[in-house]
Design an enzyme around this catalytic site. Structure first.
Site, mmCIF file in Angstrom:
data_model
loop_
_atom_site.group_PDB
_atom_site.id
_atom_site.type_symbol
_atom_site.label_atom_id
_atom_site.label_comp_id
_atom_site.label_asym_id
_atom_site.label_seq_id
_atom_site.Cartn_x
_atom_site.Cartn_y
_atom_site.Cartn_z
ATOM 1 N N TYR A 94 -16.384 5.669 4.636
ATOM 2 C CA TYR A 94 -16.130 6.845 3.803
ATOM 3 C C TYR A 94 -14.989 6.572 2.819
ATOM 4 O O TYR A 94 -14.990 7.085 1.699
ATOM 5 C CB TYR A 94 -15.799 8.062 4.667
ATOM 6 C CG TYR A 94 -17.032 8.788 5.166
ATOM 7 C CD1 TYR A 94 -17.691 9.698 4.354
ATOM 8 C CD2 TYR A 94 -17.535 8.554 6.437
ATOM 9 C CE1 TYR A 94 -18.823 10.367 4.792
ATOM 10 C CE2 TYR A 94 -18.665 9.213 6.894
ATOM 11 C CZ TYR A 94 -19.308 10.114 6.072
ATOM 12 O OH TYR A 94 -20.438 10.771 6.507
ATOM 13 N N GLU A 136 -20.558 13.507 12.703
ATOM 14 C CA GLU A 136 -21.123 12.247 13.179
ATOM 15 C C GLU A 136 -20.500 11.796 14.495
ATOM 16 O O GLU A 136 -21.195 11.265 15.368
ATOM 17 C CB GLU A 136 -20.974 11.185 12.081
ATOM 18 C CG GLU A 136 -21.901 11.468 10.898
ATOM 19 C CD GLU A 136 -21.458 10.833 9.596
ATOM 20 O OE1 GLU A 136 -20.683 9.859 9.626
ATOM 21 O OE2 GLU A 136 -21.878 11.340 8.535
#
Length: 399
Positions: A94, A136
């Site tokens: 990310y 997640e």
């Protein structure tokens, strides 16, 4: 984010509507140049077709439009999170994506990208990233808590290959370590990863599990795409060339498109082509659990030659009073009481499919899903009772 920063992000909505795809194209080009290792994770077929760029542009726009209330996007975020988990996406990645996305905003907007706007988008991205990482992590932990669950990629062996039609093969995958594998809900998928010689790197793909759960193997059924020299057909063609005993990397089952095996609600299954695979898992799970829910299945494909599992489904239809199937072929080679010529028209089937408390599951190509979804809405079915699975990037936002 403070109020001013949210207003700055919302002010970019017109630009994102008119130039969002230019931004995402620039972003992916930039990211793959500086971090080519990510080509092993991203679907390069969707990159070549432009679907991934369009999907990201739509996602960025939706986030900007709903920056004051991002909770309305939670179902879409959970769907993306399940896809990320199947690809073993990590928090560190990310950071990489954020770096290139913010840099792309600067480079594409030029002088319009004021320091205040960039700071606002940095805050917006960081907040979204934390939401996704949290979603997640919860999925990862849930999977690890299952008997046979695992995180990341695990080596499997192709134990059996069955030719289901002229263009579809089923692959029975057993874990190389011969240990337990995780259970799944009917309709969920796994990711597989294999090396593509013509690309020079690995490629992942998601495939629906096409059977009820068996404790010793997973089954996926793969359509061989015709464009074998294009990225969107390279993985399916590579799989169709594999042999029994070959090894392949597999992720644990994931996905938010599934039928509750404990529910007693009737099911109406609507599929086009290879979209039958997750619905077949629902059907076989139904038979296995002996729930005896009423199931109506409408399936459409080109002709008898490409119709996978036709004998199996006909046998289930003949021997189970709770199941009724309606098959549609665009081309009919022989007359049959069970085969209808043409495409599915739900308005003509309303007497069969309008059932109290039914849940409606649609899977197939993008245009097919949209057409069937709109027909169900026109017939008075509530959005909350319609679920659909879109193969590839999420382009449809019907619910």
């Amino acid at each position: 984010m403070n109020t001013k920063q949210k207003e700055l992000v919302k002010a970019t909505v017109p630009v994102l509507k008119s130039n969002g795809t230019d931004l995402t194209k620039h972003f992916y080009t930039r990211m793959f140049k500086h971090n080519p290792e990510l080509k092993n994770i991203f679907n390069m077929g969707n990159q070549a077709s432009g679907k991934q760029q369009n999907a990201l542009a739509g996602a960025v726009l939706a986030y900007a439009e709903n920056i004051e209330n991002p909770e309305v996007l939670i179902n879409a975020l959970k769907s993306i999170g399940n896809k990320h988990v199947s690809l073993n996406i990590t928090p560190e990645q990310y950071d990489i994506v954020g770096l290139h996305l913010i840099s792309s905003i600067k480079e594409v907007l030029g002088e319009a990208a004021s320091p205040e706007l960039i700071e606002a988008w940095i805050e917006a991205y960081n907040e979204l990233a934390q939401v996704m990482i949290s979603i997640e992590d919860e999925i990862y932990q849930s999977t690890l808590s299952k008997n046979g669950g695992w995180k990341g990629w695990r080596e499997f062996i192709i134990a059996e290959i069955v030719e289901e039609s002229t263009e579809i093969k089923s692959f029975y995958l057993k874990p190389k370590d011969e240990k337990a594998i995780a259970n799944y809900l009917p309709g969920q998928f796994i990711s597989i990863k294999t090396f593509i010689p013509s690309l020079g790197h690995e490629q992942p793909r998601q495939y629906s599990l096409s059977s009820a759960f068996s404790p010793d193997h997973y089954r996926i059924s793969v359509k061989k795409e015709k464009n074998k020299d294009l990225p969107d057909g390279m993985v399916s063609n590579t799989l169709h060339q594999k042999n029994i005993g070959d090894e392949i990397w597999v992720s644990a089952p994931a996905g938010i498109f599934y039928a509750d095996p404990n529910s007693e609600d009737p099911l109406v299954l609507i599929s086009g082509g290879i979209g039958a695979t997750p619905l077949l898992s629902m059907l076989e799970t139904q038979k296995k659990t002996l729930q005896n829910n009423t199931i109506i299945w409408l399936h459409s494909c080109r002709d008898e030659k490409v119709h996978a599992f036709s004998d199996h489904i006909e046998d289930l239809n003949r021997n189970n009073s709770w199941l009724t199937t309606h098959i549609f072929y665009e081309t009919v080679d022989r007359d049959s009481e069970t085969i209808k010529k043409g495409r599915i028209d739900l308005h003509k089937m309303k007497e069969e499919i309008l059932i109290d408390k039914a849940k409606y599951y649609i899977c197939g190509p993008e245009a097919f899903i949209k057409a069937q979804y709109n027909s169900l809405i026109e017939l008075g079915i509530g959005k909350e009772n319609i679920l659909y699975e879109e193969f590839g990037p999420q382009l449809l936002h019907l619910n």
